[in-house]
Design a protein around this motif. Structure first.
Motif, PDB file in Angstrom:
ATOM      1  N   SER A 239      41.399   6.345  73.170  1.00 47.97           N
ATOM      2  CA  SER A 239      42.436   5.484  73.721  1.00 47.97           C
ATOM      3  C   SER A 239      41.864   4.374  74.580  1.00 47.97           C
ATOM      4  O   SER A 239      42.195   3.191  74.423  1.00 47.97           O
TER       5      SER A 239
ATOM      6  N   ARG B  36      43.288   3.414  70.382  1.00 47.76           N
ATOM      7  CA  ARG B  36      43.837   4.405  69.440  1.00 47.76           C
ATOM      8  C   ARG B  36      43.877   5.752  70.145  1.00 47.76           C
ATOM      9  O   ARG B  36      42.866   6.413  70.341  1.00 47.76           O
ATOM     10  N   SER B  37      45.055   6.157  70.541  1.00 49.35           N
ATOM     11  CA  SER B  37      45.210   7.331  71.395  1.00 49.35           C
ATOM     12  C   SER B  37      45.212   8.636  70.606  1.00 49.35           C
ATOM     13  O   SER B  37      46.013   8.810  69.683  1.00 49.35           O
TER      14      SER B  37
ATOM     15  N   CYS C  61      43.454   9.225  66.866  1.00 51.76           N
ATOM     16  CA  CYS C  61      42.081   9.351  67.367  1.00 51.76           C
ATOM     17  C   CYS C  61      41.076   8.698  66.409  1.00 51.76           C
ATOM     18  O   CYS C  61      41.095   8.919  65.207  1.00 51.76           O
TER      19      CYS C  61
ATOM     20  N   GLU D 134      47.955   5.843  80.006  1.00 54.75           N
ATOM     21  CA  GLU D 134      48.193   5.237  78.694  1.00 54.75           C
ATOM     22  C   GLU D 134      49.474   4.407  78.604  1.00 54.75           C
ATOM     23  O   GLU D 134      49.893   4.039  77.514  1.00 54.75           O
TER      24      GLU D 134
ATOM     25  N   HIS E 142      44.671  -0.121  79.921  1.00 57.51           N
ATOM     26  CA  HIS E 142      45.642  -0.570  78.925  1.00 57.51           C
ATOM     27  C   HIS E 142      46.949  -0.958  79.592  1.00 57.51           C
ATOM     28  O   HIS E 142      48.001  -0.930  78.983  1.00 57.51           O
TER      29      HIS E 142
ATOM     30  N   VAL F 277      48.348   1.245  74.096  1.00 52.84           N
ATOM     31  CA  VAL F 277      47.631   2.009  73.083  1.00 52.84           C
ATOM     32  C   VAL F 277      48.597   2.353  71.968  1.00 52.84           C
ATOM     33  O   VAL F 277      49.797   2.393  72.147  1.00 52.84           O
TER      34      VAL F 277
END
Length: 820
Positions: free
Chosen positions: A184, A189-190, A196, A689, A814, A819
């Motif tokens: 993330s 890309r969390s 993932c 996030e 972020h 994300v």
């Protein structure tokens, strides 16, 4: 008399409909699958609505349960989509949902009270002590963290009445599931949102050098607990879970078939008989393990966590460093089949230790398991043969290099033939009766479900009367339907005229009726909140904005030097100091609380990142023992997991009003806040996030704290970078809490610290998160409590950051970009 054995469910992954059908054919009891939204494998071939409804029907016709993964964290803007997304699957009879987000958990239980909820491994549950809290919200099953030992699973089974679903095969994450922000924070890309990018499978330098065990120092081997089936059954595990929703159908089918085979053997033979069987049929067992490796493995298989190889005190057991890592190769390693014996110009000779077959793929690897060349074999070659092969120019291949098979075509073909190409039928029985002057009757039966249809009144034949054989042939031709007759009992008078068309019509009506009756058993009626009242209520809920309130600052420290720097910084707006427990010993914590109180500030204890059985026992002795004094002295506690909530409120009898949820508790939406409010906690920390726009719904809550400065913890692991690349600091009595620099291929640096007190590693982003410039914007949203989290900063760095003079390299995280 044999003891009654609790037979565990075989739970298979399905990343596609083909994989689902393969798993059913291979004998699974249940499937878990993601829908088009909210699942932790966003890049799997997840079915859309109609296909998911078909999947539910398919499973139920075959007597298989189906669970949907709703195991990602949801933002407020997404929560209104959850109800209409789940409603058709709930009504179709979806058996359970697998959930991580406590806001999702709360809403699903409220909106769909009849569906079972399984607490995902993403919740990082390491003990069974929090089951009372989870049961309140409809949780019937927990999926423990994969890092637990057999001893811990046995204790968990004693502590909880919830079902336990344990991973038995597949990929392992380096990080405790649900605690990873690596993907993330690096690329948006969390992992908590199903996207993932697997930074753990990348290469890293350790303190600026290539590591002797390999460059993939965060890449675990593949898990396979097949050798421990007996122990897990005896422990009372309810479900054996296979990982692999991103894997091919052949993988799903074969792994499912192996766990079905050995589970059934144990049930058939019993405790002693099963172990005798494995001893006397060792070659068969090893061959099955080898076939599992042929399908997929990373550096072989490990059972390390189950054996207690990490995450527990090291005085109990010692193992070779790197024993659970596939540090030289992060992908499928295949099976060793031979060795290069000579190399010439453009060609080589290698000797085989195993047979290889047409269409097998073999590759030549150097000593670091790097692929130099691969090719597809065209003929059957037997073990012991010397084989000549040409290779690509520039390939660095030497005598002594190993030869691996990465694809065994004959095995894949066999699996496909058994489980994939031919769709499994639902086996039924039937009864047909025909008597003169009465309606013909056909009954079709599946276990306790019976469906009957009537045909025409039977008349005597003028010529060519029907016989039993012809009647059976007409009825048992089920063709493309889901069903197949195992037996059909026919009772009929002699000399009857029975039209073939009538028999086919009766068969069609009977099978359609049986199918409908099977599926009706699972269907649910429409919920009272069908028009979305609960969703509307959620979206228009009251806020708790506290504009105009005095700004407070909170500082978290790791050691006494940092505390000294904070106390020297005379700022009346610093109202609380959080003391992390990883480095401070008990005497230092006591002294620190006294010093904080002397400076007229509140002292909070930050509980450990992970709270396993050994940590529970240690802190029980410290916090509830006769010599403990800081339990009552401190003003509050910051928790990072469910176990700590239970420990403080039930073991230590601490009021939940004194508890703060840290960022790792993921209060991502208003429902998550409401979950904790219902359980007495109104203070929480904004997760990392959320962007400045996504946090509006919870920023207005009175108890919201916002971290302005920190080194973001990217991974929390039971693995240890120091132990795996050097030696165990705990056993050496040196290198405890050592900082190790990891450098990725883009020259980004990360800090790994081994916290030996609790035996876990935290990998931090070396570049700090620093959001001081956003403070006024955040105040406008209603946030009034701001936190500085210090980890490995010096006294001077602490003072610089607190004074607002920090101007080094920093990361905005972020807060602006968000994300996926």
């Amino acid at each position: 008399m044999k003891d009654k054995i609790k037979v565990p469910e075989i739970l298979a992954p399905a990343g596609s409909m083909e994989s689902l059908k393969a798993a059913v054919a291979a004998g699974c009891d249940a499937i878990y699958i993601g829908g088009s939204r909210f699942g932790a494998r966003a890049y799997a071939d997840n079915p859309e609505k109609d296909e998911m409804l078909s999947a539910i029907e398919y499973c139920h016709l075959h007597g298989v349960k189906i669970y949907m993964t709703v195991n990602t964290l949801l933002k407020d803007r997404e929560m209104d989509e959850l109800y209409p997304f789940l409603k058709p699957y709930y009504e179709a009879g979806l058996d359970a949902v697998i959930v991580q987000d406590i806001g999702v958990l709360k809403n699903i239980h409220e909106w769909f009270p009849d569906i079972e909820i399984h607490a995902s491994t993403q919740m990082t549950l390491t003990m069974g002590v929090s089951d009372k809290l989870l049961k309140k919200y409809g949780v019937t099953r927990m999926v423990p963290a994969r890092e637990l030992s057999m001893e811990e699973l046995v204790q968990m089974r004693k502590d909880t009445s919830l079902e336990m679903e344990v991973f038995v095969h597949g990929a392992l994450c380096y990080c405790y599931s649900g605690q990873c922000l690596f993907s993330s924070m690096l690329g948006g890309r969390s992992g908590n949102r199903g996207r993932c990018a697997q930074p753990c499978r990348q290469q890293y330098l350790v303190d600026g050098k290539k590591c002797g065990i390999g460059e993939y120092v965060l890449s675990p081997m593949e898990l396979s607990n097949l050798p421990y089936i007996a122990e897990m059954i005896e422990c009372g595990i309810d479900s054996f879970k296979i990982e692999g929703r991103m894997k091919r159908p052949e993988y799903t089918a074969f792994v499912t078939a192996m766990f079905r085979k050995y589970t059934d053997l144990y049930v058939e033979l019993g405790k002693d008989g099963y172990r005798d069987y494995i001893k006397t049929n060792r070659a068969e067992f090893e061959n099955d393990i080898c076939h599992l490796k042929e399908i997929y493995n990373r550096g072989g298989f490990t059972q390390g966590y189950l054996e207690g190889r990490s995450g527990v005190p090291f005085e109990k057991k010692k193992y070779d460093s790197g024993v659970m890592l596939s540090a030289k190769r992060p992908k499928h390693g295949g099976v060793l089949v031979g060795k290069v014996i000579s190399v010439g110009k453009g060609s080589l000779r290698y000797k085989l230790d195993k047979d290889i077959y047409p269409q097998d793929v073999v590759e030549f690897c150097d000593k670091n398991m790097r692929q130099e060349y691969e090719y597809t074999v065209g003929t059957h070659l037997k073990a012991g043969m010397q084989v000549e092969a040409r290779f690509k120019k520039g390939s660095r291949i030497f005598a002594g290099d190993e030869v691996y098979r990465t694809k065994k075509a004959v095995l894949l073909d066999d699996i496909r033939e058994k489980y994939i190409d031919k769709e499994k039928k639902v086996i039924i029985t039937g009864k047909f009766e025909a008597h003169t002057g009465e309606n013909a009757v056909l009954q079709v039966i599946l276990k306790d479900i019976v469906y009957s249809v009537s045909g025409d009144v039977c008349q005597n034949a003028l010529k060519n009367p029907a016989d039993e054989k012809s009647v059976k042939k007409s009825i048992m031709q089920t063709g493309n339907t889901e069903f197949e007759f195992s037996t059909l009992d026919v009772t009929m008078d002699d000399g009857l005229f029975i039209p073939v068309g009538m028999l086919k019509k009766m068969r069609r009506e009977a099978l359609d009726g049986l199918k409908k009756k099977i599926l009706e058993k699972h269907r649910r009626s429409v919920m009272p909140c069908d028009e979305g009242e609960k969703v509307k209520e959620y979206l228009t809920g009251e806020s708790e904005k506290e504009l105009g309130k005095t700004t407070e600052y909170i500082v978290s420290v790791m050691n006494m030097e940092q505390l000294s720097a904070v106390l020297d910084f005379k700022d009346k707006n610093i109202t609380k100091i959080y003391l992390r427990m990883e480095i401070l010993d008990d005497n230092e914590i006591n002294h620190a609380i006294d010093e904080i109180h002397k400076n007229k500030k509140k002292a909070f204890i930050v509980m450990p990142q992970i709270f396993r059985k050994n940590v529970w026992e240690r802190e029980s002795a410290v916090l509830t023992g006769k010599d403990s004094s800081y339990l009552e002295k401190c003003d509050g506690f910051v928790i990072k997991n469910f176990e700590e909530y239970t420990f403080l409120t039930e073991k230590c009898m601490i009021s939940s009003e004194k508890i703060v949820c840290d960022a790792q508790m993921y209060v991502m939406n208003k429902s998550a806040y409401d979950f904790w409010k219902e359980n007495g906690i109104t203070k929480f920390t904004m997760p990392f996030e959320l962007t400045e726009y996504e946090m509006d719904g919870i920023a207005k809550k009175a108890g919201c704290e916002f971290i302005l400065y920190t080194h973001i913890p990217l991974m929390v692991s039971a693995q240890c970078v120091r132990y795996n690349t050097k030696k165990c600091a705990f056993s050496e009595k040196k290198g405890i809490n050592e900082k190790i620099i990891l450098t990725d291929r883009k020259s980004r640096e990360f800090m790994a610290i081994n916290y030996c007190k609790y035996c876990y590693n935290i990998i931090y982003q070396k570049t700090p998160l620093y959001l001081k410039e956003y403070e006024d914007k955040l105040k406008d949203k209603g946030i009034s409590k701001f936190r500085y989290d210090f980890t490995f900063e010096s006294i001077e760095e602490v003072k610089t950051v607190l004074s607002g003079k920090y101007n080094g390299i920093y990361d905005e995280g972020h807060i602006t970009n968000g994300v996926e």
